[in-house]
Design an enzyme around this catalytic site. Structure first.
Site, short mmCIF file in Angstrom:
data_model
loop_
_atom_site.label_atom_id
_atom_site.label_comp_id
_atom_site.label_asym_id
_atom_site.label_seq_id
_atom_site.Cartn_x
_atom_site.Cartn_y
_atom_site.Cartn_z
N ASP A 1 -5.57 -4.14 -2.69
CA ASP A 1 -4.54 -3.56 -1.82
C ASP A 1 -3.69 -4.64 -1.15
O ASP A 1 -4.22 -5.59 -0.58
CB ASP A 1 -5.23 -2.70 -0.75
N SER B 1 0.84 -1.18 0.00
CA SER B 1 0.00 0.00 0.00
C SER B 1 0.88 1.25 0.00
O SER B 1 1.78 1.37 -0.83
CB SER B 1 -0.96 -0.05 1.20
#
Length: 396
Positions: free
Chosen positions: A262, A121
């Site tokens: 993610d 991320s």
């Protein structure tokens, strides 16, 4: 505050033809093998168990998962700060500006070489900026690359920039956009703003250069929920976007026929794979998502924020526990330390990781630098009279 998480005995094993200390640890325990473990795997009585790590005196209480033993890092003779260091960079939206400050301060130490960097991320974005900058312009190039990205983000605090931050932060997105996106009625965002920002600041071809540190960028494979790690030769703009793709804000990113979300869901940041790949015996975890919160949330937004924080740290806590178990079964030398943003920024658990306020980002950046300076000064021979950290550069 930084803290020691794991530390094995000194005097056993150095880097040699047989592989790194971390590799020998994994070989001894075999817990990361794809093969199924045997039904009975007793620990050999010939393998000495390390003595308990003693809690070091600290100015404040430290809370760690599973009541793991904690001590401040005790440097081996002549080896603090470590000459070779690997980094694990956690994601967490604008909280990752803290990591920017940590990296900037570390880059001011000419004797510390960066070996391997893992990230998910927002941590993946910082890792890519760091590695690309080092490969193209050395330490100053990396500092400049990080500074340019974060300052631009700070100054583009518009709706478009908010979506860019949302592109690498799951926190806070589901309350604002979740119901509409789940209904399939509305999908106004794509990852173009982040793609454009990465194109300005990251030369993905240079990541394959020998001058570049090893990278381990995580994304979550939707089909089976497994973590997928991309190394230097496989990292593209799509990989960066996949690692920073929260499902409640953006469509999935497809890579070679697989769809990804993610990377923070599967490992935030990847730690076990970092232990496998690194040639360094010192690993530094930069943790930006808060673990502690003294308030019980009651509003929908507060509950959502706290759930995001818990989920973001769950995989990390499991990986730390696995490494601790491995250390108890082997004698390989591995030192894992942590710098946590919540130890430096009061009330961080109550703040939003999509906060683009310039004052907040400057606060995170400044505290990251200061935390890294304290971490550097904790080795043998460090005193209260040690030289102060370099002055913080102006943010324009």
């Amino acid at each position: 505050m930084s803290e020691m998480i794991v530390d094995a005995h000194d005097g056993v094993g150095s880097l040699s033809a047989s592989g790194s200390a971390a590799s020998r640890l994994l070989s001894a325990t075999n817990i990361w093998s794809d093969a199924s473990p045997p039904a009975h795997a007793p620990v050999s009585p010939q393998v000495p168990r390390p003595e308990p790590v003693v809690q070091a005196d600290a100015p404040r209480d430290v809370v760690v998962p599973k009541a793991a033993p904690v001590a401040l890092p005790q440097a081996r003779s002549g080896q603090w700060p470590p000459r070779r260091l690997s980094l694990a960079l956690q994601g967490g939206g604008t909280f990752a500006a803290f990591t920017w400050g940590v990296l900037e301060r570390l880059l001011e130490e000419p004797d510390i070489a960066i070996d391997t960097v893992s990230g998910a991320s927002a941590g993946a974005i910082n890792a890519l900026l760091l590695a690309c900058g080092l490969a193209e312009g050395g330490r100053e190039g990396a500092r400049s690359r990080l500074n340019r990205f974060w300052v631009r983000l700070m100054h583009e605090a518009s709706f478009r920039s908010l979506m860019l931050v949302g592109g690498f932060s799951p926190a806070g997105s589901s309350v604002a956009f979740g119901p509409t996106l789940r209904s399939g009625q509305f999908d106004p965002f794509d990852l173009d703003p982040l793609r454009q920002a990465l194109a300005r600041d990251i030369n993905f071809s240079i990541l394959r250069d020998a001058r570049c540190p090893k990278l381990l960028i995580a994304a979550t494979r939707i089909r089976d929920g497994q973590q997928q790690i991309f190394a230097n030769d496989a990292i593209t703009a799509d990989v960066a976007l996949a690692s920073t793709c929260p499902p409640l804000v953006h469509c999935a990113v497809e890579i070679d026929g697989e769809a990804y979300w993610d990377g923070g869901f599967g490992g935030n940041p990847p730690l076990l794979r970092l232990v496998q790949e690194t040639a360094a015996t010192d690993l530094l975890l930069v943790q930006v998502t808060p673990t502690r919160d003294s308030y019980v949330p009651i509003t929908l937004a507060a509950i959502d924020r706290r759930l995001d924080q818990i989920v973001a740290n769950a995989a990390l806590n499991a990986e730390i526990a696995a490494i601790e178990w491995a250390q108890s079964c082997a004698t390989a030398s591995l030192r894992l330390t942590r710098i946590a943003a919540e130890d430096s920024v009061d009330g961080l658990a109550q703040r939003s990781s999509t906060d683009l306020g310039r004052g907040f980002i400057r606060l995170l950046h400044r505290n990251g630098r200061e935390a890294a300076a304290r971490w550097l000064g904790q080795g043998a021979g460090a005193t209260q009279g040690a030289a102060p950290a370099a002055a913080e550069p102006a943010l324009v």
